[in-house]
Design a protein around this motif. Structure first.
Motif, PDB file in Angstrom:
ATOM      1  N   ILE A 195      60.868 113.652  83.538  1.00  0.00           N
ATOM      2  CA  ILE A 195      59.418 114.095  83.945  1.00  0.00           C
ATOM      3  C   ILE A 195      58.869 113.289  84.927  1.00  0.00           C
ATOM      4  O   ILE A 195      58.263 113.722  85.994  1.00  0.00           O
ATOM      5  N   LEU A 196      59.265 112.079  85.074  1.00  0.00           N
ATOM      6  CA  LEU A 196      58.912 111.217  86.163  1.00  0.00           C
ATOM      7  C   LEU A 196      59.338 111.325  87.461  1.00  0.00           C
ATOM      8  O   LEU A 196      59.004 111.113  88.354  1.00  0.00           O
ATOM      9  N   LEU A 197      60.427 112.454  87.705  1.00  0.00           N
ATOM     10  CA  LEU A 197      61.098 112.710  88.827  1.00  0.00           C
ATOM     11  C   LEU A 197      60.715 113.902  89.106  1.00  0.00           C
ATOM     12  O   LEU A 197      61.064 114.448  90.206  1.00  0.00           O
ATOM     13  N   SER A 198      59.835 114.638  88.398  1.00  0.00           N
ATOM     14  CA  SER A 198      59.511 116.005  88.728  1.00  0.00           C
ATOM     15  C   SER A 198      58.439 116.394  89.663  1.00  0.00           C
ATOM     16  O   SER A 198      58.498 117.489  90.452  1.00  0.00           O
ATOM     17  N   GLY A 199      57.766 115.437  90.184  1.00  0.00           N
ATOM     18  CA  GLY A 199      56.755 115.461  91.218  1.00  0.00           C
ATOM     19  C   GLY A 199      55.410 116.298  90.702  1.00  0.00           C
ATOM     20  O   GLY A 199      54.544 116.620  91.303  1.00  0.00           O
ATOM     21  N   ASN A 200      55.517 116.343  89.395  1.00  0.00           N
ATOM     22  CA  ASN A 200      54.565 117.436  88.749  1.00  0.00           C
ATOM     23  C   ASN A 200      53.375 116.442  88.380  1.00  0.00           C
ATOM     24  O   ASN A 200      53.634 116.087  87.053  1.00  0.00           O
ATOM     25  N   HIS A 201      52.316 116.010  89.004  1.00  0.00           N
ATOM     26  CA  HIS A 201      51.455 115.018  88.610  1.00  0.00           C
ATOM     27  C   HIS A 201      50.689 115.200  87.361  1.00  0.00           C
ATOM     28  O   HIS A 201      50.533 114.194  86.752  1.00  0.00           O
ATOM     29  N   GLY A 202      50.260 116.612  86.951  1.00  0.00           N
ATOM     30  CA  GLY A 202      49.479 117.140  85.975  1.00  0.00           C
ATOM     31  C   GLY A 202      50.478 116.642  84.613  1.00  0.00           C
ATOM     32  O   GLY A 202      50.036 115.896  83.728  1.00  0.00           O
ATOM     33  N   GLU A 203      51.528 116.883  84.896  1.00  0.00           N
ATOM     34  CA  GLU A 203      52.507 116.975  83.452  1.00  0.00           C
ATOM     35  C   GLU A 203      52.741 115.198  83.453  1.00  0.00           C
ATOM     36  O   GLU A 203      53.087 114.827  82.319  1.00  0.00           O
ATOM     37  N   ILE A 204      53.100 114.391  84.350  1.00  0.00           N
ATOM     38  CA  ILE A 204      53.232 113.183  84.398  1.00  0.00           C
ATOM     39  C   ILE A 204      52.028 112.434  83.791  1.00  0.00           C
ATOM     40  O   ILE A 204      52.306 111.617  82.763  1.00  0.00           O
ATOM     41  N   ALA A 205      50.965 112.818  84.061  1.00  0.00           N
ATOM     42  CA  ALA A 205      49.697 112.135  83.611  1.00  0.00           C
ATOM     43  C   ALA A 205      49.861 112.405  82.098  1.00  0.00           C
ATOM     44  O   ALA A 205      49.344 111.665  81.525  1.00  0.00           O
ATOM     45  N   LYS A 206      50.143 113.662  81.644  1.00  0.00           N
ATOM     46  CA  LYS A 206      50.065 114.185  80.124  1.00  0.00           C
ATOM     47  C   LYS A 206      51.381 113.250  79.519  1.00  0.00           C
ATOM     48  O   LYS A 206      51.001 112.574  78.300  1.00  0.00           O
ATOM     49  N   TRP A 207      52.156 112.865  80.039  1.00  0.00           N
ATOM     50  CA  TRP A 207      53.286 112.380  79.472  1.00  0.00           C
ATOM     51  C   TRP A 207      52.692 110.676  79.398  1.00  0.00           C
ATOM     52  O   TRP A 207      53.263 110.204  78.450  1.00  0.00           O
ATOM     53  N   ARG A 208      52.262 110.275  80.439  1.00  0.00           N
ATOM     54  CA  ARG A 208      51.764 108.761  80.217  1.00  0.00           C
ATOM     55  C   ARG A 208      50.908 108.636  79.341  1.00  0.00           C
ATOM     56  O   ARG A 208      51.060 107.772  78.503  1.00  0.00           O
ATOM     57  N   THR A 209      49.984 109.622  78.921  1.00  0.00           N
ATOM     58  CA  THR A 209      48.745 109.644  77.986  1.00  0.00           C
ATOM     59  C   THR A 209      49.412 109.479  76.681  1.00  0.00           C
ATOM     60  O   THR A 209      49.280 108.762  75.762  1.00  0.00           O
ATOM     61  N   GLU A 210      50.523 110.478  76.535  1.00  0.00           N
ATOM     62  CA  GLU A 210      51.285 110.790  75.083  1.00  0.00           C
ATOM     63  C   GLU A 210      51.970 109.506  74.741  1.00  0.00           C
ATOM     64  O   GLU A 210      52.394 109.146  73.867  1.00  0.00           O
ATOM     65  N   HIS A 211      52.658 108.938  75.826  1.00  0.00           N
ATOM     66  CA  HIS A 211      53.235 107.575  75.583  1.00  0.00           C
ATOM     67  C   HIS A 211      52.695 106.272  75.807  1.00  0.00           C
ATOM     68  O   HIS A 211      53.415 105.240  75.753  1.00  0.00           O
ATOM     69  N   SER A 212      51.268 106.182  75.630  1.00  0.00           N
ATOM     70  CA  SER A 212      50.646 105.074  75.683  1.00  0.00           C
ATOM     71  C   SER A 212      50.604 104.217  74.518  1.00  0.00           C
ATOM     72  O   SER A 212      50.424 104.902  73.511  1.00  0.00           O
ATOM     73  N   GLY A 213      50.938 103.074  74.395  1.00  0.00           N
ATOM     74  CA  GLY A 213      50.959 102.532  73.207  1.00  0.00           C
ATOM     75  C   GLY A 213      49.621 102.489  72.439  1.00  0.00           C
ATOM     76  O   GLY A 213      48.661 102.139  73.195  1.00  0.00           O
ATOM     77  N   LYS A 214      49.470 101.993  71.431  1.00  0.00           N
ATOM     78  CA  LYS A 214      48.312 101.688  70.676  1.00  0.00           C
ATOM     79  C   LYS A 214      48.458 100.399  69.870  1.00  0.00           C
ATOM     80  O   LYS A 214      49.452 100.077  69.398  1.00  0.00           O
ATOM     81  N   VAL A 215      47.343  99.527  70.091  1.00  0.00           N
ATOM     82  CA  VAL A 215      47.516  98.277  69.296  1.00  0.00           C
ATOM     83  C   VAL A 215      47.549  98.577  67.457  1.00  0.00           C
ATOM     84  O   VAL A 215      46.975  99.394  67.223  1.00  0.00           O
ATOM     85  N   ILE A 216      48.561  97.935  67.113  1.00  0.00           N
ATOM     86  CA  ILE A 216      48.549  98.072  65.499  1.00  0.00           C
ATOM     87  C   ILE A 216      47.948  96.862  64.771  1.00  0.00           C
ATOM     88  O   ILE A 216      47.660  96.046  65.299  1.00  0.00           O
TER      89      ILE A 216
END
Ligand code: ADE
Length: 216
Positions: A195-216
């Protein structure tokens, strides 16, 4: 510009860090100023003693009031607006929010205690008691460097990309940064998410949000 005056017995342990990389750059650009005061200069007697044994008995030595008060007063004589920070394991736990809140145009005096502790009366001239975590270090030098580093890097112009500090970990609540990759695409069979090589900035932003870590 933010200014830190560090009162310590171990300037030589702190200087290399402040003379390197981002802290050096912040000073070069005139965005931060670091100054040292040698607590020993305010020591008592021929040995310039700064510590003594505790009343009531017990192990170790405590920082005495006189050298500490005089060292702080010598700085405040030149700048009465300077605020005093004391790194101590019984202080408020330091975090990103506190680093962000610290006034980037103020002058802070950081008093680095050493030995087993300090005379309680020293707290009467302290504005902020800060703990770096629930463990005990031998002195305030490492906490002081951590406080300085975490504050100075937030000053616009210190980090390379102007947006780096904002996007980064902990900037938004307790969201941690998303996973990042650089070249090569394939390192020992571990590949970069396509996805990071796709050039699709919308999808990349979505992926990044989904994969952001959270403090446990
Ligand atoms: N001095 C010794 N231990 C400390 C800690 N955990 N945080 C701040 N200052 C300290």
């Amino acid at each position: 510009m933010i200014k830190f005056t560090i009162i310590t017995l171990f300037q030589e342990a702190m200087e290399p860090y402040l003379n390197t990389s981002m802290m050096w750059k912040a000073r070069e650009k005139g965005l931060a100023e670091f100054e040292f005061v040698n607590l020993r200069e305010f020591g008592l007697g021929p040995h310039k003693s700064v510590d003594d044994t505790p009343y009531g008995g017990g192990d170790g030595m405590l920082l005495r009031c006189e050298p500490v008060f005089e060292a702080i007063e010598s700085v405040k004589a030149k700048d009465p607006s300077a605020k005093v920070i004391l790194p101590t394991p019984v202080g408020e736990i330091w975090n990103q929010e506190k680093a962000r809140e610290l006034d980037k145009n103020a002058h802070y005096i950081i008093l680095c205690p050493h030995y087993e502790g300090y005379d309680e009366r020293i707290l009467s001239i302290v504005d902020y008691k800060i703990s770096l975590g629930k463990y005990v270090l031998t002195g305030g030098e490492l906490p002081a460097l951590i406080i300085i580093d975490s504050v100075v890097r937030l000053i616009p112009g210190v980090l390379g990309g102007e947006t780096s500090a904002e996007v980064e970990s902990f900037s938004e609540g307790d969201n941690l940064e998303y996973p990042q990759y650089t070249k090569p695409y394939d390192f020992r069979g571990m590949t970069v998410p396509d996805i990071l090589l796709s050039g699709n900035h919308g999808e990349i932003a979505k992926w990044r949000t989904e994969h952001s870590g959270k403090v446990i």
